[in-house]
Scaffold this motif. Structure first.
Motif, short mmCIF file in Angstrom:
data_model
loop_
_atom_site.label_atom_id
_atom_site.label_comp_id
_atom_site.label_asym_id
_atom_site.label_seq_id
_atom_site.Cartn_x
_atom_site.Cartn_y
_atom_site.Cartn_z
N TYR A 155 0.85 -1.18 0.00
CA TYR A 155 0.00 0.00 0.00
C TYR A 155 0.89 1.24 0.00
CZ TYR A 155 -4.02 -2.93 1.22
OH TYR A 155 -5.02 -3.87 1.21
N TYR A 156 0.44 2.29 -0.68
CA TYR A 156 1.21 3.53 -0.71
C TYR A 156 0.26 4.72 -0.69
CZ TYR A 156 0.15 3.79 -5.72
OH TYR A 156 -0.50 3.86 -6.94
N ARG A 157 0.79 5.89 -0.44
CA ARG A 157 0.12 7.18 -0.23
C ARG A 157 -0.32 7.29 1.23
NH1 ARG A 157 -3.52 7.83 -5.59
NH2 ARG A 157 -5.16 7.15 -4.18
N LYS A 158 -0.10 8.47 1.79
CA LYS A 158 -0.49 8.72 3.17
C LYS A 158 -2.00 8.81 3.33
CE LYS A 158 3.72 11.32 4.44
NZ LYS A 158 4.23 10.37 5.43
N LEU A 159 -2.69 9.27 2.28
CA LEU A 159 -4.14 9.45 2.32
C LEU A 159 -4.75 8.75 1.12
CD1 LEU A 159 -6.53 10.92 3.75
CD2 LEU A 159 -6.12 12.84 2.17
N HIS A 160 -5.93 8.15 1.32
CA HIS A 160 -6.59 7.38 0.25
C HIS A 160 -5.58 6.39 -0.35
CE1 HIS A 160 -9.98 9.96 0.66
NE2 HIS A 160 -9.35 11.03 0.22
N GLU A 161 -5.11 5.50 0.49
CA GLU A 161 -4.05 4.56 0.11
C GLU A 161 -4.41 3.77 -1.14
OE1 GLU A 161 -6.80 2.44 2.92
OE2 GLU A 161 -5.90 4.42 2.77
N ALA A 162 -3.43 3.57 -1.99
CA ALA A 162 -3.56 2.75 -3.19
C ALA A 162 -2.68 1.52 -3.02
CB ALA A 162 -3.15 3.55 -4.42
N ILE A 163 -2.78 0.59 -3.97
CA ILE A 163 -2.08 -0.68 -3.83
C ILE A 163 -1.31 -0.99 -5.11
CG2 ILE A 163 -4.01 -2.09 -4.65
CD1 ILE A 163 -3.36 -4.04 -2.36
N ARG A 164 -0.13 -1.61 -4.97
CA ARG A 164 0.68 -1.97 -6.12
C ARG A 164 1.44 -3.26 -5.81
NH1 ARG A 164 4.57 3.30 -5.30
NH2 ARG A 164 5.48 2.70 -3.31
N GLY A 165 2.03 -3.84 -6.86
CA GLY A 165 2.83 -5.05 -6.68
C GLY A 165 2.03 -6.33 -6.70
N TYR A 166 0.78 -6.27 -7.16
CA TYR A 166 -0.08 -7.45 -7.17
C TYR A 166 -0.14 -8.06 -8.57
CZ TYR A 166 -3.26 -3.93 -9.03
OH TYR A 166 -3.82 -2.92 -9.78
N SER A 167 -0.58 -9.32 -8.64
CA SER A 167 -0.82 -9.96 -9.93
C SER A 167 -2.18 -9.57 -10.48
CB SER A 167 -0.72 -11.48 -9.79
OG SER A 167 0.59 -11.87 -9.41
N LYS A 168 -3.23 -9.88 -9.73
CA LYS A 168 -4.59 -9.53 -10.14
C LYS A 168 -5.43 -9.16 -8.93
CE LYS A 168 -5.21 -12.28 -14.38
NZ LYS A 168 -6.07 -13.31 -15.03
N ILE A 169 -6.42 -8.28 -9.16
CA ILE A 169 -7.41 -7.96 -8.14
C ILE A 169 -8.74 -8.59 -8.56
CG2 ILE A 169 -8.73 -6.13 -7.01
CD1 ILE A 169 -6.42 -4.29 -7.26
N TYR A 170 -9.40 -9.24 -7.62
CA TYR A 170 -10.70 -9.84 -7.91
C TYR A 170 -11.80 -8.86 -7.52
CZ TYR A 170 -14.46 -13.21 -8.27
OH TYR A 170 -15.62 -13.86 -8.65
N LEU A 171 -12.49 -8.31 -8.53
CA LEU A 171 -13.61 -7.39 -8.32
C LEU A 171 -14.87 -8.00 -8.88
CD1 LEU A 171 -11.01 -5.47 -9.59
CD2 LEU A 171 -12.54 -3.72 -8.68
N ASP A 172 -15.90 -8.02 -8.07
CA ASP A 172 -17.19 -8.54 -8.52
C ASP A 172 -18.27 -7.93 -7.63
OD1 ASP A 172 -19.54 -10.30 -8.81
OD2 ASP A 172 -18.18 -11.55 -10.00
#
Length: 230
Positions: A155-172
């Protein structure tokens, strides 16, 4: 089965704890981890009585939300080495029992190429759920909350954290919903969080300009200058 740790950053949330633990205990088959800023209202003692591991650390104010989420992942691996997943949930967030089966299915059977599970969050206007800020069917507030502990994500950013370094995100849209009741908390609590967010936005020299200013941020920035952080 793949055990799940439920983790949270807390500060003076004793009024929320009974209801929060009531559902968390039903899904946290890997453990419960609390990083507490230094509560003075009995939150720390209550969480320990409920069997949670509690660490005292004011990491959000010191480093921001992104580093705080990474800290939860790190400590989850340290205290619960057999856990496979971690999900973080705030004190004013709930998952309904009707979604527990789907949550268990995802954690135990989702294929390994997905490092992250994102959930639609519903921002309710009141505890009775008579209205929501946005219709989650058409404007889902996706929250990348559940991560595999053996993955390299960050996770990165001090506010409204975002995410990186992943293969896939499962959204449904059929994923479990996070019911958010921030608007139902008392004004003092909302002001405290607003001031903290304004503070972190100003302090985030690397990513601050990539995050849009909240409509009420000017108000909270002025309140921060008058009152300081709680």
């Amino acid at each position: 089965m793949k055990p799940l740790v439920v983790a949270s950053n807390l500060y003076n949330e004793i009024d929320q704890m009974e209801e929060w633990f009531d559902f968390v205990k039903k899904i946290a088959d890997g453990g419960i981890l609390i990083v507490d800023t230094g509560s003075t209202d009995g939150t720390i003692e209550y969480c320990r009585k409920q069997g949670a591991v509690v660490i005292i650390d004011d990491i959000i104010k010191r480093e921001g939300y992104g580093p705080a989420r990474n800290h939860l992942r790190q400590k989850s691996k340290e205290f619960f080495p057999n856990a496979h997943w971690m999900i973080y949930l705030d004190a004013d967030e709930r998952i309904d029992p009707s979604d527990f089966h789907t949550l268990r299915f995802l954690k135990d059977y989702l294929i390994d190429e997905y490092d992250v599970i994102a959930f639609p969050r519903i921002d309710w206007l009141d505890k009775e759920r008579t209205g929501m800020a946005k219709d989650w069917h058409t404007q889902p507030d996706w929250q990348a909350r559940m991560t595999r502990l053996n993955s390299p994500i960050e996770y990165y950013r001090k506010l409204h954290e975002a995410i990186r370094g992943y293969s896939k995100i499962y959204l449904d849209l059929n994923n479990p919903k996070i019911n958010h009741f921030h608007r139902s908390t008392d004004k003092k609590k909302r002001d405290s969080i607003g001031k903290l967010c304004a503070y972190l936005h100003e302090k985030d020299k690397e990513y601050g300009k990539t995050v849009p200013e909240h409509p009420k941020e000017a108000k909270y920035r002025e309140l921060l200058r008058k009152e300081g952080l709680d």
